[in-house]
Design an enzyme around this catalytic site. Structure first.
Site, PDB file in Angstrom:
ATOM      1  N   ALA A  75       0.851  -1.201   0.000  1.00  0.00           N
ATOM      2  CA  ALA A  75       0.000   0.000   0.000  1.00  0.00           C
ATOM      3  C   ALA A  75       0.877   1.237   0.000  1.00  0.00           C
ATOM      4  O   ALA A  75       2.077   1.170   0.291  1.00  0.00           O
ATOM      5  CB  ALA A  75      -0.907   0.023   1.230  1.00  0.00           C
ATOM      6  N   THR A  77       1.338   4.332   2.162  1.00  0.00           N
ATOM      7  CA  THR A  77       0.915   4.668   3.524  1.00  0.00           C
ATOM      8  C   THR A  77       1.430   6.013   4.027  1.00  0.00           C
ATOM      9  O   THR A  77       1.077   6.416   5.133  1.00  0.00           O
ATOM     10  CB  THR A  77       1.372   3.572   4.505  1.00  0.00           C
ATOM     11  N   THR A 116      -6.744   0.670   8.065  1.00  0.00           N
ATOM     12  CA  THR A 116      -6.139   1.656   8.964  1.00  0.00           C
ATOM     13  C   THR A 116      -7.152   2.376   9.853  1.00  0.00           C
ATOM     14  O   THR A 116      -8.334   2.475   9.506  1.00  0.00           O
ATOM     15  CB  THR A 116      -5.399   2.712   8.114  1.00  0.00           C
ATOM     16  N   ASP A 117      -6.662   2.920  10.956  1.00  0.00           N
ATOM     17  CA  ASP A 117      -7.477   3.773  11.822  1.00  0.00           C
ATOM     18  C   ASP A 117      -7.814   5.102  11.145  1.00  0.00           C
ATOM     19  O   ASP A 117      -8.719   5.816  11.589  1.00  0.00           O
ATOM     20  CB  ASP A 117      -6.772   4.036  13.148  1.00  0.00           C
ATOM     21  N   TYR A 139      -5.587   9.615   1.905  1.00  0.00           N
ATOM     22  CA  TYR A 139      -5.143   8.260   2.279  1.00  0.00           C
ATOM     23  C   TYR A 139      -6.287   7.493   2.932  1.00  0.00           C
ATOM     24  O   TYR A 139      -6.594   6.359   2.546  1.00  0.00           O
ATOM     25  CB  TYR A 139      -3.953   8.358   3.227  1.00  0.00           C
ATOM     26  N   LYS A 143      -8.313   4.052   1.581  1.00  0.00           N
ATOM     27  CA  LYS A 143      -8.357   2.816   2.362  1.00  0.00           C
ATOM     28  C   LYS A 143      -9.807   2.423   2.667  1.00  0.00           C
ATOM     29  O   LYS A 143     -10.147   1.237   2.662  1.00  0.00           O
ATOM     30  CB  LYS A 143      -7.556   2.964   3.657  1.00  0.00           C
TER      31      LYS A 143
END
Length: 304
Positions: A75, A77, A116-117, A139, A143
């Site tokens: 990914a 990130t 992800t958070d 981002y 996601k």
């Protein structure tokens, strides 16, 4: 025996999955990544070069090896880089998942996707798996979009959401918050650290273990997979300093707003881990245990 294909195997998480696979007789690993294999051990598994955006090559490898599961760790990130290059971010974070869905949905392949958070806005953390997403950055948007595409597919899928992964590998091309803080403070360098954001940092080995548990338990749905200690970014760095006996007066607390970063970050994330602990047997280390685990590896690398 489970035959597992991993994307992004040259990354921190990918290399930790390789480490665990090498000591697990029930796993046959197909490690894939862009470029040459960066893992120090070259035997005991198969390595293939793969750009996940190359659908033809992906199809070729899946047809060749017929994996039982694919763990998708590749990914983009870097949150600010994603904000500045939407096209590249979308390709790596969304189109790659579309490619994996195409090779998985008409087979029995289990597709494990890392998320992800940052799909959350940080107004109501820590979050359970069914909390309402509201990403603040591009981002986070990509996601989330990849999650939605996967959930709407006919794949046998599971999503593992994580937070600030830290750890060490022999060929470390990127740093992380623990290594950065340790290195700067050891040199006596003053550092600015955000004091108004909260996270649950995740030891890379814990996340790698959770990926394999998801395969072995045929996990279905969304699972939180982070560390278990919720703290501010400032506290993370202070606890690193405390562990190593470094000078905390070098740490300068600042607000996130003062950094003028390209992408907005959520204020307070963190995860409720009950489901993952109960259903998958996930057992994350405490933060200090994680640092100790990493320190043993740092010393082993120095002495090798």
């Amino acid at each position: 025996m489970k035959r597992i294909m991993v994307t992004g195997s040259n990354g921190l998480l990918g290399q930790k999955i390789t480490d665990l696979s090498l000591i697990d007789s029930e796993i046959e690993l197909i490690a894939t990544s862009v470029g040459l294999n960066r893992h120090p051990v070259k035997s005991g598994y198969t390595y293939e070069e793969l750009d996940v955006l190359d659908a033809i090559r992906l199809d070729e490898l899946v047809s060749k090896y017929h994996p039982n599961a694919i763990i998708h760790t590749a990914a983009m990130t870097n949150v600010d880089a994603c904000e500045l290059d939407h096209e590249k971010c979308y390709a790596l974070n969304v189109r790659s998942v579309e490619n994996l869905i195409k090779v998985s949905q008409n087979t029995d392949i289990k597709l494990i996707h890392l998320s992800t958070d940052f799909i959350f806005d940080g107004e109501d953390g820590p979050y359970a798996e069914d909390a309402e997403p509201n990403p603040l950055s591009y981002y986070g948007q990509t996601k989330l979009e990849s999650e939605i595409i996967l959930q709407k597919s006919s794949c046998n899928w599971a999503i593992l959401r994580t937070i600030i992964v830290y750890g060490i590998v022999n060929d470390m091309s990127r740093t992380n918050i623990v290594l950065w803080a340790k290195a700067a403070l050891e040199k006596g360098e003053p550092i600015n650290v955000v004091n108004d954001q909260w996270r649950m940092p995740t030891l890379a080995e814990d996340l790698a273990q959770c990926c394999l548990l998801a395969v072995k338990n045929d996990a279905k749905g969304v699972f939180n997979a982070s560390g278990k200690d919720l703290m501010s970014i400032l506290e993370i760095v202070e606890r690193v300093a405390d562990y190593y006996g470094l000078d905390k007066s070098l740490i300068n607390p600042i607000s996130a707003e003062s950094l003028n970063q390209a992408a907005k970050r959520p204020k307070k994330t963190g995860f409720i881990l009950d489901k993952t602990i109960k259903e998958l047997g996930y057992q994350p280390h405490s933060f200090e245990e994680g640092i100790a685990f990493m320190e043993k590896q740092i010393n082993a690398i120095k002495n090798s």
